[in-house]
Design an enzyme around this catalytic site. Sequence first.
Site, PDB file in Angstrom:
ATOM      1  N   ILE A 274       1.311   7.005   0.621  1.00 44.16           N
ATOM      2  CA  ILE A 274       0.758   5.915   1.427  1.00 44.16           C
ATOM      3  C   ILE A 274      -0.738   5.838   1.165  1.00 44.16           C
ATOM      4  O   ILE A 274      -1.448   6.836   1.273  1.00 44.16           O
ATOM      5  CB  ILE A 274       0.979   6.172   2.935  1.00 44.16           C
ATOM      6  CG1 ILE A 274       2.472   6.279   3.230  1.00 44.16           C
ATOM      7  CG2 ILE A 274       0.326   5.077   3.767  1.00 44.16           C
ATOM      8  CD1 ILE A 274       2.772   6.755   4.634  1.00 44.16           C
ATOM      9  N   CYS A 275      -1.208   4.660   0.808  1.00 47.82           N
ATOM     10  CA  CYS A 275      -2.633   4.437   0.582  1.00 47.82           C
ATOM     11  C   CYS A 275      -3.212   3.824   1.864  1.00 47.82           C
ATOM     12  O   CYS A 275      -3.078   2.630   2.115  1.00 47.82           O
ATOM     13  CB  CYS A 275      -2.831   3.508  -0.609  1.00 47.82           C
ATOM     14  SG  CYS A 275      -4.565   3.258  -1.011  1.00 47.82           S
ATOM     15  N   LEU A 276      -3.798   4.676   2.678  1.00 46.27           N
ATOM     16  CA  LEU A 276      -4.331   4.261   3.981  1.00 46.27           C
ATOM     17  C   LEU A 276      -5.700   4.905   4.154  1.00 46.27           C
ATOM     18  O   LEU A 276      -5.830   6.127   4.054  1.00 46.27           O
ATOM     19  CB  LEU A 276      -3.365   4.709   5.088  1.00 46.27           C
ATOM     20  CG  LEU A 276      -3.747   4.463   6.538  1.00 46.27           C
ATOM     21  CD1 LEU A 276      -3.914   2.958   6.807  1.00 46.27           C
ATOM     22  CD2 LEU A 276      -2.679   5.031   7.459  1.00 46.27           C
TER      23      LEU A 276
ATOM     24  N   PHE B 149       0.542   0.273  10.708  1.00 48.81           N
ATOM     25  CA  PHE B 149       0.169  -0.077   9.340  1.00 48.81           C
ATOM     26  C   PHE B 149       1.379  -0.456   8.488  1.00 48.81           C
ATOM     27  O   PHE B 149       1.371  -1.469   7.792  1.00 48.81           O
ATOM     28  CB  PHE B 149      -0.564   1.108   8.698  1.00 48.81           C
ATOM     29  CG  PHE B 149      -0.817   0.952   7.231  1.00 48.81           C
ATOM     30  CD1 PHE B 149      -1.807   0.106   6.771  1.00 48.81           C
ATOM     31  CD2 PHE B 149      -0.078   1.668   6.309  1.00 48.81           C
ATOM     32  CE1 PHE B 149      -2.051  -0.024   5.410  1.00 48.81           C
ATOM     33  CE2 PHE B 149      -0.316   1.548   4.954  1.00 48.81           C
ATOM     34  CZ  PHE B 149      -1.313   0.689   4.505  1.00 48.81           C
TER      35      PHE B 149
ATOM     36  N   ASN C 283       0.808  -1.217   0.000  1.00 45.08           N
ATOM     37  CA  ASN C 283       0.000   0.000   0.000  1.00 45.08           C
ATOM     38  C   ASN C 283       0.839   1.265   0.000  1.00 45.08           C
ATOM     39  O   ASN C 283       0.352   2.330   0.365  1.00 45.08           O
ATOM     40  CB  ASN C 283      -0.958   0.008   1.185  1.00 45.08           C
ATOM     41  CG  ASN C 283      -2.034  -1.048   1.052  1.00 45.08           C
ATOM     42  OD1 ASN C 283      -2.030  -1.824   0.110  1.00 45.08           O
ATOM     43  ND2 ASN C 283      -2.944  -1.092   1.986  1.00 45.08           N
TER      44      ASN C 283
END
Length: 146
Positions: free
Chosen positions: A107-109, A138, A101
């Site tokens: 950052i894909c959160l 994460f 991610n």
Amino acid sequence: MKKGKSKQNAVIRTMANKNALNFATKRLLRDLKEIECNEIPTVGVTAQPLEEDLFEWHGNVKGPEGTPFEGGVFHIKLNIPESYPHTPPTVTLFQNIPHPNVFGTTICLDMLNGTRKEGIQWTSAYTIQSVLLQLQSFLFEKIYFD
């Protein structure tokens, strides 16, 4: 950033900016105080605003023991919008991390996504400290390494 005088300079410079005199400024000052005074276990995670800009924070996340990132220190930048805490900060990584991610410096959160949808999403109850803790868990969660 050093405690004391540097923090005062950041606050004074931000307060001098008429556009920044809003709820976000008050909230960021409260978030900064939370990080400085709270004893929540943020081992390996820290961030502070720049001296000249309360809306740009820089921090470090340590790679946890027992992972391929052990001993590593990963630098992050948080850009906080003037609509904070109603809008999440933007987090930028300065190192590449092999993670499904993480795309370059992005950052894909879900927590950092300002759109409303089912699942975990940004809420104004989150603080800068909660963002830092979420990033650490994460990015380096054990499930990723199993």
